[in-house]
Design an enzyme around this catalytic site. Structure first.
Site, mmCIF file in Angstrom:
data_model
loop_
_atom_site.group_PDB
_atom_site.id
_atom_site.type_symbol
_atom_site.label_atom_id
_atom_site.label_comp_id
_atom_site.label_asym_id
_atom_site.label_seq_id
_atom_site.Cartn_x
_atom_site.Cartn_y
_atom_site.Cartn_z
ATOM 1 N N ARG A 105 0.533 -1.180 -0.040
ATOM 2 C CA ARG A 105 -0.076 -0.015 -0.044
ATOM 3 C C ARG A 105 0.844 1.266 -0.099
ATOM 4 O O ARG A 105 0.600 2.056 -0.705
ATOM 5 C CB ARG A 105 -1.046 -0.132 1.128
ATOM 6 N N LYS A 140 0.393 24.817 -3.874
ATOM 7 C CA LYS A 140 -0.908 24.257 -3.418
ATOM 8 C C LYS A 140 -0.587 22.596 -3.492
ATOM 9 O O LYS A 140 -1.075 22.049 -4.654
ATOM 10 C CB LYS A 140 -1.975 24.472 -4.580
ATOM 11 N N LYS A 172 1.605 39.305 -3.052
ATOM 12 C CA LYS A 172 0.366 39.298 -3.312
ATOM 13 C C LYS A 172 -0.410 40.309 -2.878
ATOM 14 O O LYS A 172 0.270 41.243 -2.170
ATOM 15 C CB LYS A 172 -0.304 37.891 -2.874
ATOM 16 N N GLU A 201 1.825 40.112 -7.966
ATOM 17 C CA GLU A 201 0.643 39.763 -8.386
ATOM 18 C C GLU A 201 -0.086 41.073 -8.702
ATOM 19 O O GLU A 201 -0.268 41.991 -7.996
ATOM 20 C CB GLU A 201 0.020 38.961 -7.346
ATOM 21 N N ASP A 222 -3.340 38.128 -12.997
ATOM 22 C CA ASP A 222 -4.279 37.150 -12.252
ATOM 23 C C ASP A 222 -5.528 37.356 -12.897
ATOM 24 O O ASP A 222 -6.314 38.338 -12.798
ATOM 25 C CB ASP A 222 -4.326 37.413 -10.780
#
Length: 283
Positions: A105, A140, A172, A201, A222
Site C-alpha cells: 500500500r 498548492k 500578493k 501579483e 491574475d
C-alpha cells in the site's frame, strides 16, 4: 514526456523521510495481517496500471522496499517520466511474502499520487508544447509531499515555481496592502534580499504598469481576460516577465499561451489529482 526522458532526481533525504513517515502511519507496531503468513514463504508480484498516463514514483518504491525488507528485489519495466498504457507492467517484486504485503500500500500510494500528478501535468504541457510558454506549478501541494509532487510535475513536462516562502518573493494583494503600495513592497524586498527573484501579483493593467515601474522581475497577471492578456504582453515589451494565472483550464490554456506570456501557473496540477489506477497481484 517522451519514453525514456530523464529528469533531475529528487533529494534522497526527502524520499527517505516521506517513506519513513508513511510506514509509521501504515504499519505501526506490526502488520498483523501479513504476520499470518509463514516467515519462510516467498512471493513474486507484478504491479500494473489500469489506465494510460505518465509514470512517476520509482525512488519512493525503491526506498519503501529498502526500509521494509532489504531482501526484497525490484525489476523495473518503466522509469519515471515514461508514458504508460492500460494493463502495462510497471515493475515486479520478489521476496518474503510478508514483506511484499506490508510494502504494497505504501508503494502504490506514492506511485498513484505522483503518477496522477505527472499525468495531469502532461495533459496541460502537451496543450502548449508548440509555444514558448512554460507551464509552472504552485505551492498548492499536499503537506509534507511538496518536493515529491514538484518532482512529479517535472516528470510530466512542467517546471517548478518557487519551492516555498524562502527562495523567491511573490508579493500578493495582502502583502501590497500591508506595505502600502506595490512600489513600497518592491523597495522593501530589494533592500532585504536583493539576490532573490521578485514577482508581483497584479489584478489589472494599472497594477501591471506599477509592477513594471517598480522594477519587479515577474508579474502575475491574475484572471486577466484574453484581450487584457494580449495588452499586457505588449506592455511588458521585454521589461518584465509575465505569468498568467487564475481560472485557467484545458479549454483556455492554449489561447492564453498563444498571446506570448512567458509562464502559465496552474494549481490544479498538484491540487486536484486523479490518482493513476494501479494493481498489484501475486503471480
Amino acid at each position: 514526456m517522451a519514453q525514456g526522458t530523464s529528469v533531475k532526481p529528487p533529494p534522497g533525504d526527502s524520499v527517505t523521510a516521506n517513506v519513513a513517515a508513511a510506514l509509521r502511519e501504515d504499519v505501526g507496531a506490526e502488520d498483523v495481517s501479513a504476520a499470518l503468513i509463514p516467515a519462510s514463504t516467498t512471493a513474486h508480484a507484478r504491479v500494473i496500471t489500469r489506465e494510460n498516463g505518465v509514470f512517476c514514483g520509482a525512488p519512493w518504491v525503491s526506498e519503501t522496499a529498502r526500509q521494509v525488507d532489504p531482501e526484497m528485489t525490484i525489476t523495473w519495466s518503466v522509469q519515471d517520466a515514461d508514458s504508460v498504457s492500460e494493463n502495462q507492467t510497471l515493475f515486479e517484486l520478489k521476496g518474503p511474502a510478508r514483506s511484499l504485503l506490508t510494502a504494497e500500500r505504501t508503494m502504490l500510494n506514492f506511485v498513484q499520487l505522483l503518477s496522477g500528478t505527472a499525468s495531469k501535468t502532461a495533459k496541460y504541457a502537451n496543450l502548449i508544447a508548440h509555444t514558448d510558454t512554460v507551464l509552472l506549478d504552485t505551492r498548492k501541494t499536499i503537506p509534507g509531499l511538496r518536493i515529491a509532487q514538484k518532482y512529479a510535475v517535472t516528470c510530466g513536462g512542467g517546471s517548478n515555481h518557487r519551492m516555498g516562502l524562502f527562495d523567491a518573493y511573490l508579493l500578493k494583494e495582502n502583502h501590497i496592502a500591508a506595505a502600502g503600495s506595490i512600489a513600497a513592497a518592491v523597495k522593501a524586498a530589494r533592500t532585504q534580499h536583493p539576490e532573490l527573484p521578485l514577482e508581483v501579483e497584479t489584478e489589472n493593467l494599472g497594477e501591471l504598469e506599477q509592477a513594471i515601474s517598480a522594477g519587479s522581475d515577474i508579474a502575475i497577471i491574475d484572471n486577466f481576460s484574453l484581450a487584457d492578456t494580449r495588452t499586457a504582453v505588449a506592455m511588458a515589451d521585454s521589461r518584465i516577465k509575465l505569468e498568467a494565472s487564475g481560472g485557467i483550464d484545458e479549454k483556455t490554456i492554449t489561447d492564453i499561451a498563444a498571446t506570448g506570456v512567458d509562464y502559465i501557473s496552474i494549481g490544479e496540477v498538484t491540487k486536484n489529482i486523479d490518482p493513476l489506477d494501479l494493481s498489484m497481484r501475486f503471480i
